[in-house]
Design a protein around this motif. Structure first.
Motif, short mmCIF file in Angstrom:
data_model
loop_
_atom_site.label_atom_id
_atom_site.label_comp_id
_atom_site.label_asym_id
_atom_site.label_seq_id
_atom_site.Cartn_x
_atom_site.Cartn_y
_atom_site.Cartn_z
N UNK A 171 0.84 -1.20 0.00
CA UNK A 171 0.00 0.00 0.00
C UNK A 171 0.88 1.25 0.00
N UNK A 172 0.28 2.37 -0.33
CA UNK A 172 0.97 3.66 -0.34
C UNK A 172 0.33 4.60 0.69
N UNK A 173 -0.35 4.00 1.67
CA UNK A 173 -1.11 4.77 2.67
C UNK A 173 -0.44 4.79 4.03
N UNK A 174 0.40 3.81 4.29
CA UNK A 174 0.98 3.66 5.62
C UNK A 174 2.48 3.42 5.51
N UNK A 175 3.17 3.68 6.61
CA UNK A 175 4.55 3.24 6.72
C UNK A 175 4.56 1.86 7.38
N UNK A 176 5.35 0.97 6.83
CA UNK A 176 5.47 -0.37 7.38
C UNK A 176 6.51 -0.41 8.49
N UNK A 177 6.20 -1.16 9.52
CA UNK A 177 7.17 -1.50 10.57
C UNK A 177 7.14 -3.01 10.67
N UNK A 178 8.26 -3.64 10.35
CA UNK A 178 8.26 -5.09 10.21
C UNK A 178 9.29 -5.73 11.12
N UNK A 179 8.91 -6.86 11.73
CA UNK A 179 9.83 -7.63 12.55
C UNK A 179 9.55 -9.11 12.35
N UNK A 180 10.61 -9.87 12.16
CA UNK A 180 10.49 -11.33 12.11
C UNK A 180 11.00 -11.88 13.43
N UNK A 181 10.18 -12.70 14.06
CA UNK A 181 10.50 -13.21 15.38
C UNK A 181 10.85 -14.69 15.33
N UNK A 182 11.83 -15.06 16.14
CA UNK A 182 12.13 -16.46 16.42
C UNK A 182 11.85 -16.67 17.90
N UNK A 183 10.75 -17.34 18.20
CA UNK A 183 10.32 -17.52 19.59
C UNK A 183 10.86 -18.80 20.20
N UNK A 184 11.68 -19.54 19.46
CA UNK A 184 12.19 -20.81 19.99
C UNK A 184 13.12 -20.61 21.18
N UNK A 185 13.72 -19.42 21.29
CA UNK A 185 14.64 -19.15 22.41
C UNK A 185 13.92 -18.55 23.61
N UNK A 186 12.65 -18.16 23.43
CA UNK A 186 11.90 -17.59 24.54
C UNK A 186 10.97 -16.48 24.08
N UNK A 187 10.08 -16.01 24.98
CA UNK A 187 9.10 -14.99 24.63
C UNK A 187 9.71 -13.63 24.33
N UNK A 188 8.94 -12.85 23.59
CA UNK A 188 9.31 -11.47 23.29
C UNK A 188 8.23 -10.54 23.85
N UNK A 189 8.66 -9.40 24.37
CA UNK A 189 7.74 -8.39 24.91
C UNK A 189 7.59 -7.28 23.88
N UNK A 190 6.38 -7.05 23.45
CA UNK A 190 6.06 -6.00 22.47
C UNK A 190 5.41 -4.83 23.19
#
Length: 479
Positions: free
Chosen positions: A109-128
């Protein structure tokens, strides 16, 4: 292969979930008979009746496996593209709106800015963590199979006050804080894709401040960094069975499929794919590989040519995404088509997409013609956020134009409505005299002769979700 054969194969993809167990049992018995027959044959030979059967069996299973696994491999390829510039478990924030140079994925799209993250949860949880936000935004969470299993923002109005969540992998066990929402992901590999609306170039600095407050951190400060070890995935691997099926096996081991898929997946043993071990054994079996080579070719055509299954027809030759976009369940062909045409598409509750490649008479949209879309006052999309109309080339990328305008909508500065409240949008390669404010530039006949249009409506009202809203036809301007 004739079109009828492709149709039958595509139909089997949609029905084989229910018949997978019987299919596997029947063919185990057939193979057991072949083994017995083979024992009496000369060494290193295969009875003639067996080779065609095994090739055809490999073909049939290979088509289903390719369609099933296409999205998983494409998700991993996209992950690798992102992690070349940003580590796992870390946000990458786009600073410019997508334009003709954008190639990270199709139909942006041309309406928003993207913020992208790829997570690997195998090592433990992530706090967003995310801040209080005064504009449209979403943080879309997709598992490795591209199912949008959770949203923050969008239609969830409470989320605009800001907050934090803990994202946990499917098998993780441990102590979690009691005062924070916990989101358990279906797979350890996870794509977190944020969209924050932008009101033109001058608004970009305001969005940058919001992006800075989208943060990820491990729940345990001693947690090791994420790591997903895979060979480099190239576009050519999707055409090569000796590359595609081993990749699929590895990815399925890293991201085990849901239990409801087990009956369907029981047939994979017939092409030498052991998804629990992450191995593929048929590369040295020319009879099986012959069938898989045909399977890859035809499965790609099925994905390419079956888009109508995923969309509801709308008056004026538009098609609107149905309720099976974003959450795919066992509709494997649906998710493969979206991975091909618009990976990370939102669910209908979050956004409605209407697409067309033809005008109101059913003729392809071409650069040498001039078009207009006329919205009567009561046809203007009803939305709790905003809407926009974008234009793409035949490969689903934006088309370069001297105005650098890739979309037009209710937030477009200077957009002019008619005296009766209706709206006209002009789509042509040259500016419409005196109507430039309502112009969406189309390609010239030489740069990209054919094009498509996508109407996006964010947080749409119920009439749009239920497809009772009629999108006006694209009409040729008579001069």
């Amino acid at each position: 292969m004739k079109k009828a054969g492709l149709f039958i194969t595509a139909l089997s993809v949609l029905t084989s979930m229910a018949t997978g167990s019987a299919y596997a049992k029947e063919n185990r018995q057939y193979q057991a008979g072949m083994v017995q027959s083979q024992a009496s044959a000369a060494p290193n030979t295969v009875p003639l009746v067996q080779a065609p059967f095994r090739t055809n069996l490999a073909y049939s299973v290979g088509v289903d496996a390719y369609i099933y696994g296409y999205t998983l491999v494409e998700m991993a390829r996209t992950m690798q593209t992102y992690t070349e510039k940003t580590p796992l478990n870390t946000f990458h924030h786009d600073k410019l709106l997508a334009d003709a140079s954008f190639r990270d994925f199709v139909t942006p799209n041309n309406d928003t800015l993207y913020s992208s993250a790829w997570l690997d949860l195998s090592k433990g949880p992530q706090v967003l963590r995310y801040p209080k936000i005064d504009r449209y935004f979403t943080l879309q969470m997709m598992d490795a199979y591209s199912n949008s299993f959770h949203y923050i923002g969008g239609s969830n109005l409470d989320d605009y006050q800001g907050g934090k969540v803990v994202i946990v992998g499917p098998e993780w066990k441990g102590k979690l804080p009691s005062d924070v929402e916990v989101i358990r992901a279906p797979t350890d590999m996870l794509w977190l894709l944020g969209r924050t609306s932008v009101n033109g170039e001058k608004d970009l600095p305001n969005v940058y401040k919001i992006q800075e407050e989208y943060t990820l951190a491990p729940l345990d400060a001693k947690q090791k960094p994420g790591s997903i070890h895979l060979p480099k995935i190239q576009l050519g691997d999707f055409d090569d069975p000796s590359k595609f099926y081993p990749l699929l096996a590895q990815l399925m081991k890293l991201n085990p499929p849901p239990q409801k898929d087990e009956a369907f997946l029981s047939k994979l043993e017939f092409i030498g794919l052991d998804y629990q071990a992450g191995t593929f054994h048929a590369n040295n079996d020319p009879v099986v590989m012959e069938g898989l080579t045909k399977a890859v070719k035809d499965a790609k055509e099925i994905i390419k040519n079956s888009m109508s299954i995923l969309q509801r027809p709308n008056n004026g030759n538009w098609r609107v995404n149905n309720e099976r976009v974003g959450i795919y369940d066992t509709y494997y062909l649906n998710r493969a088509m979206i991975a091909k045409r618009g990976l990370a598409a939102n669910t209908a509750k979050e956004a409605v997409y209407a697409t067309t490649r033809v005008d109101g008479d059913g003729n392809p949209l071409v650069g040498q013609k001039k078009y207009v879309i006329h919205f009567e006052k009561d046809q203007i999309p009803q939305t709790k956020s905003f809407w926009s109309l974008s234009i793409y080339d035949s490969d689903n990328h934006f088309i370069d134009n001297p105005m650098n305008r890739y979309s037009i909508g209710d937030r477009t500065e200077g957009l002019k409505y008619n005296e009766d409240g209706s709206l006209d949008i002009y789509i042509q390669s040259t500016p419409p005299e005196g109507k430039e404010s309502n112009w969406l530039p189309s390609p010239t006949s030489t740069t990209a002769p054919n094009f498509s249009l996508v109407l996006r409506i964010y947080t749409p009202d119920e009439s749009l979700q239920e497809n009772t809203f009629v999108v006006p036809a694209v009409k040729v301007v008579n001069e």
